[in-house]
Design a protein around this motif. Sequence first.
Motif, short mmCIF file in Angstrom:
data_model
loop_
_atom_site.label_atom_id
_atom_site.label_comp_id
_atom_site.label_asym_id
_atom_site.label_seq_id
_atom_site.Cartn_x
_atom_site.Cartn_y
_atom_site.Cartn_z
N LEU A 13 38.59 31.02 46.25
CA LEU A 13 38.54 30.66 44.83
C LEU A 13 37.11 30.76 44.30
O LEU A 13 36.89 31.22 43.18
N ARG A 14 36.15 30.36 45.10
CA ARG A 14 34.74 30.48 44.69
C ARG A 14 34.32 31.94 44.60
O ARG A 14 33.60 32.32 43.66
N PRO A 20 32.78 28.31 37.77
CA PRO A 20 33.89 27.89 36.90
C PRO A 20 33.46 26.76 35.97
O PRO A 20 32.54 26.00 36.27
N TRP A 178 38.48 25.10 39.62
CA TRP A 178 39.24 26.15 40.29
C TRP A 178 40.71 25.83 40.34
O TRP A 178 41.56 26.70 40.08
N HIS A 182 43.70 27.84 38.50
CA HIS A 182 44.70 28.45 39.36
C HIS A 182 46.10 28.01 38.94
O HIS A 182 47.04 28.82 38.91
#
Length: 229
Positions: A13-14, A20, A178, A182
Amino acid sequence: MNADKRREIFRRLREANPHPTTELEYATPFELLVAVVLSAQSTDKGVNRATRVLFPIANTPAAIHALGEAGLADYIKTIGLYKSKARHLIAASRMLLDLHGGEVPADRAALEALPGVGRKTANVILNTAFGQATMAVDTHIFRVANRTGLAPGKTVLEVEKKLVKTTPAEFLVDAHHWLILHGRYVCQARRPKCAECIIVDLCEFKAKTLPAAPRASARKRPATEAADV
Protein backbone atom coordinates in the motif's frame (compact mmCIF):
# COMPACT_ATOMS: atom_id res chain seq x y z
CA MET A 1 -3.05 -13.13 9.98
CA ASN A 2 0.67 -13.41 10.68
CA ALA A 3 3.02 -10.47 11.09
CA ASP A 4 4.90 -11.05 7.82
CA LYS A 5 1.70 -10.98 5.77
CA ARG A 6 0.49 -7.87 7.58
CA ARG A 7 3.79 -6.07 6.95
CA GLU A 8 3.70 -6.97 3.27
CA ILE A 9 0.17 -5.61 2.93
CA PHE A 10 1.22 -2.22 4.24
CA ARG A 11 4.46 -2.30 2.26
CA ARG A 12 2.50 -2.68 -0.97
CA LEU A 13 0.00 0.00 0.00
CA ARG A 14 2.88 2.38 0.75
CA GLU A 15 4.63 1.53 -2.49
CA ALA A 16 1.47 2.35 -4.44
CA ASN A 17 0.80 5.58 -2.50
CA PRO A 18 3.87 6.83 -0.60
CA HIS A 19 2.28 10.01 0.75
CA PRO A 20 -1.42 9.39 1.43
CA THR A 21 -3.69 12.03 2.90
CA THR A 22 -7.33 12.83 3.39
CA GLU A 23 -9.48 13.77 0.42
CA LEU A 24 -11.04 16.55 2.48
CA GLU A 25 -9.68 19.96 1.51
CA TYR A 26 -8.21 22.01 4.35
CA ALA A 27 -5.34 24.35 5.15
CA THR A 28 -5.40 24.52 8.98
CA PRO A 29 -6.34 22.19 11.84
CA PHE A 30 -9.55 24.16 12.36
CA GLU A 31 -10.54 23.85 8.71
CA LEU A 32 -9.92 20.12 9.00
CA LEU A 33 -12.05 19.97 12.14
CA VAL A 34 -14.92 21.71 10.36
CA ALA A 35 -14.60 19.46 7.32
CA VAL A 36 -14.53 16.26 9.36
CA VAL A 37 -17.58 17.28 11.40
CA LEU A 38 -19.41 18.05 8.16
CA SER A 39 -18.36 14.74 6.60
CA ALA A 40 -20.44 12.57 8.94
CA GLN A 41 -22.91 10.67 6.74
CA SER A 42 -21.79 12.82 3.80
CA THR A 43 -19.27 12.42 1.01
CA ASP A 44 -15.91 14.16 0.96
CA LYS A 45 -16.77 15.61 -2.45
CA GLY A 46 -19.95 17.15 -1.07
CA VAL A 47 -18.11 18.59 1.91
CA ASN A 48 -15.40 20.06 -0.33
CA ARG A 49 -18.00 21.78 -2.49
CA ALA A 50 -19.46 23.45 0.59
CA THR A 51 -16.17 24.42 2.25
CA ARG A 52 -14.81 25.93 -0.97
CA VAL A 53 -17.51 28.56 -0.52
CA LEU A 54 -17.44 28.69 3.28
CA PHE A 55 -13.73 28.92 4.06
CA PRO A 56 -12.99 32.08 2.05
CA ILE A 57 -15.66 33.77 4.18
CA ALA A 58 -15.12 32.07 7.55
CA ASN A 59 -12.30 29.68 8.43
CA THR A 60 -11.50 30.48 12.08
CA PRO A 61 -13.45 29.81 15.27
CA ALA A 62 -14.18 33.53 15.64
CA ALA A 63 -15.42 33.90 12.08
CA ILE A 64 -17.54 30.74 12.20
CA HIS A 65 -19.04 31.77 15.53
CA ALA A 66 -19.84 35.21 14.16
CA LEU A 67 -21.94 33.65 11.41
CA GLY A 68 -24.35 32.14 13.94
CA GLU A 69 -26.25 28.92 13.37
CA ALA A 70 -28.51 30.31 10.65
CA GLY A 71 -25.67 32.01 8.83
CA LEU A 72 -23.48 28.90 8.88
CA ALA A 73 -26.41 26.71 7.86
CA ASP A 74 -26.78 28.74 4.65
CA TYR A 75 -23.28 27.67 3.60
CA ILE A 76 -23.66 23.99 4.43
CA LYS A 77 -27.31 23.31 3.60
CA THR A 78 -26.34 20.96 0.75
CA ILE A 79 -24.88 18.58 3.35
CA GLY A 80 -26.94 16.05 5.28
CA LEU A 81 -27.88 16.93 8.86
CA TYR A 82 -26.69 20.47 8.22
CA LYS A 83 -28.76 22.07 10.97
CA SER A 84 -27.33 19.90 13.75
CA LYS A 85 -23.84 20.23 12.27
CA ALA A 86 -24.17 24.02 12.24
CA ARG A 87 -25.26 23.95 15.87
CA HIS A 88 -22.32 21.75 16.85
CA LEU A 89 -19.77 23.86 14.97
CA ILE A 90 -21.00 27.11 16.49
CA ALA A 91 -20.78 25.62 19.98
CA ALA A 92 -17.38 24.05 19.26
CA SER A 93 -16.06 27.37 17.97
CA ARG A 94 -17.20 29.08 21.17
CA MET A 95 -15.41 26.46 23.27
CA LEU A 96 -12.22 26.79 21.24
CA LEU A 97 -12.28 30.55 21.79
CA ASP A 98 -13.05 30.29 25.49
CA LEU A 99 -10.84 27.36 26.45
CA HIS A 100 -8.08 27.06 23.87
CA GLY A 101 -7.32 30.53 22.60
CA GLY A 102 -8.99 29.78 19.29
CA GLU A 103 -6.62 26.90 18.56
CA VAL A 104 -7.50 23.26 17.93
CA PRO A 105 -5.96 21.19 20.76
CA ALA A 106 -3.72 18.23 19.94
CA ASP A 107 -5.26 16.26 22.80
CA ARG A 108 -7.88 13.53 22.58
CA ALA A 109 -9.84 14.43 25.73
CA ALA A 110 -10.00 18.11 24.77
CA LEU A 111 -11.11 17.27 21.25
CA GLU A 112 -13.79 14.84 22.36
CA ALA A 113 -15.16 17.49 24.72
CA LEU A 114 -16.07 19.63 21.70
CA PRO A 115 -19.69 19.37 20.48
CA GLY A 116 -19.96 17.17 17.40
CA VAL A 117 -16.55 15.58 17.95
CA GLY A 118 -16.48 11.89 18.81
CA ARG A 119 -13.63 9.41 18.97
CA LYS A 120 -13.39 8.91 15.20
CA THR A 121 -13.30 12.65 14.48
CA ALA A 122 -10.72 13.17 17.21
CA ASN A 123 -8.58 10.41 15.72
CA VAL A 124 -8.72 12.03 12.29
CA ILE A 125 -7.61 15.39 13.71
CA LEU A 126 -4.84 13.87 15.81
CA ASN A 127 -3.56 11.81 12.89
CA THR A 128 -3.98 14.15 9.93
CA ALA A 129 -3.40 17.54 11.51
CA PHE A 130 -0.86 16.57 14.17
CA GLY A 131 0.78 13.42 12.82
CA GLN A 132 -0.13 11.21 15.76
CA ALA A 133 -0.28 7.44 15.29
CA THR A 134 -4.03 7.03 15.66
CA MET A 135 -6.52 4.98 13.67
CA ALA A 136 -9.86 6.56 12.79
CA VAL A 137 -12.05 3.57 11.98
CA ASP A 138 -14.89 4.46 9.66
CA THR A 139 -17.11 2.07 7.69
CA HIS A 140 -14.39 1.56 5.06
CA ILE A 141 -11.66 0.64 7.54
CA PHE A 142 -14.04 -1.52 9.57
CA ARG A 143 -14.93 -3.46 6.42
CA VAL A 144 -11.34 -3.81 5.14
CA ALA A 145 -9.99 -4.84 8.55
CA ASN A 146 -12.61 -7.58 8.90
CA ARG A 147 -12.72 -8.74 5.30
CA THR A 148 -8.97 -9.03 4.79
CA GLY A 149 -8.29 -10.45 8.23
CA LEU A 150 -6.02 -7.57 9.22
CA ALA A 151 -7.92 -6.87 12.42
CA PRO A 152 -11.24 -8.70 12.78
CA GLY A 153 -13.58 -7.22 15.34
CA LYS A 154 -17.26 -6.84 16.13
CA THR A 155 -17.06 -3.18 17.11
CA VAL A 156 -15.30 -0.11 15.75
CA LEU A 157 -13.32 0.28 18.97
CA GLU A 158 -12.19 -3.35 18.90
CA VAL A 159 -10.95 -2.97 15.32
CA GLU A 160 -9.24 0.32 16.15
CA LYS A 161 -7.35 -1.18 19.09
CA LYS A 162 -6.30 -4.25 17.09
CA LEU A 163 -5.03 -2.13 14.20
CA VAL A 164 -3.05 0.17 16.48
CA LYS A 165 -1.55 -2.85 18.26
CA THR A 166 -0.69 -4.95 15.21
CA THR A 167 0.22 -2.43 12.50
CA PRO A 168 4.03 -2.18 12.21
CA ALA A 169 5.22 1.14 13.66
CA GLU A 170 6.74 2.34 10.40
CA PHE A 171 3.32 2.25 8.74
CA LEU A 172 1.05 3.34 11.56
CA VAL A 173 0.83 7.09 10.90
CA ASP A 174 -0.28 6.57 7.28
CA ALA A 175 -2.21 3.31 7.72
CA HIS A 176 -5.47 5.16 8.40
CA HIS A 177 -5.39 6.80 4.96
CA TRP A 178 -4.28 3.71 3.05
CA LEU A 179 -7.08 1.60 4.49
CA ILE A 180 -9.77 4.23 3.90
CA LEU A 181 -8.73 4.72 0.28
CA HIS A 182 -8.46 0.98 -0.27
CA GLY A 183 -11.97 0.49 1.09
CA ARG A 184 -13.38 3.43 -0.85
CA TYR A 185 -12.00 2.51 -4.26
CA VAL A 186 -11.03 -1.17 -4.27
CA CYS A 187 -12.41 -3.21 -1.37
CA GLN A 188 -15.90 -1.82 -1.83
CA ALA A 189 -18.89 -2.98 0.13
CA ARG A 190 -21.16 -4.57 -2.46
CA ARG A 191 -18.60 -5.93 -4.89
CA PRO A 192 -14.92 -5.65 -4.02
CA LYS A 193 -12.63 -5.21 -7.00
CA CYS A 194 -10.46 -8.19 -6.16
CA ALA A 195 -9.14 -8.47 -9.71
CA GLU A 196 -7.62 -4.98 -9.34
CA CYS A 197 -6.40 -5.42 -5.76
CA ILE A 198 -2.66 -5.23 -5.10
CA ILE A 199 -2.98 -7.30 -1.93
CA VAL A 200 -5.40 -9.94 -3.21
CA ASP A 201 -2.94 -12.79 -2.65
CA LEU A 202 -2.45 -11.71 0.97
CA CYS A 203 -6.10 -11.06 1.77
CA GLU A 204 -7.92 -13.76 3.74
CA PHE A 205 -11.39 -12.97 2.34
CA LYS A 206 -12.85 -16.29 1.23
CA ALA A 207 -15.40 -14.95 -1.25
CA LYS A 208 -13.00 -13.07 -3.54
CA THR A 209 -14.59 -11.72 -6.72
CA LEU A 210 -11.96 -13.00 -9.12
CA PRO A 211 -12.70 -13.90 -12.76
CA ALA A 212 -13.47 -17.55 -13.23
CA ALA A 213 -10.63 -19.56 -14.70
CA PRO A 214 -11.22 -20.42 -18.36
CA ARG A 215 -12.46 -23.93 -18.91
CA ALA A 216 -10.03 -26.32 -20.50
CA SER A 217 -11.25 -27.07 -24.01
CA ALA A 218 -11.70 -30.68 -25.03
CA ARG A 219 -8.59 -32.12 -26.65
CA LYS A 220 -8.99 -32.24 -30.37
CA ARG A 221 -8.05 -35.50 -31.96
CA PRO A 222 -5.30 -35.14 -34.53
CA ALA A 223 -6.49 -35.73 -38.06
CA THR A 224 -4.26 -38.79 -38.34
CA GLU A 225 -5.58 -40.36 -35.13
CA ALA A 226 -7.85 -43.32 -35.70
CA ALA A 227 -11.34 -43.22 -34.28
CA ASP A 228 -12.30 -45.67 -31.60
CA VAL A 229 -13.93 -48.77 -32.94
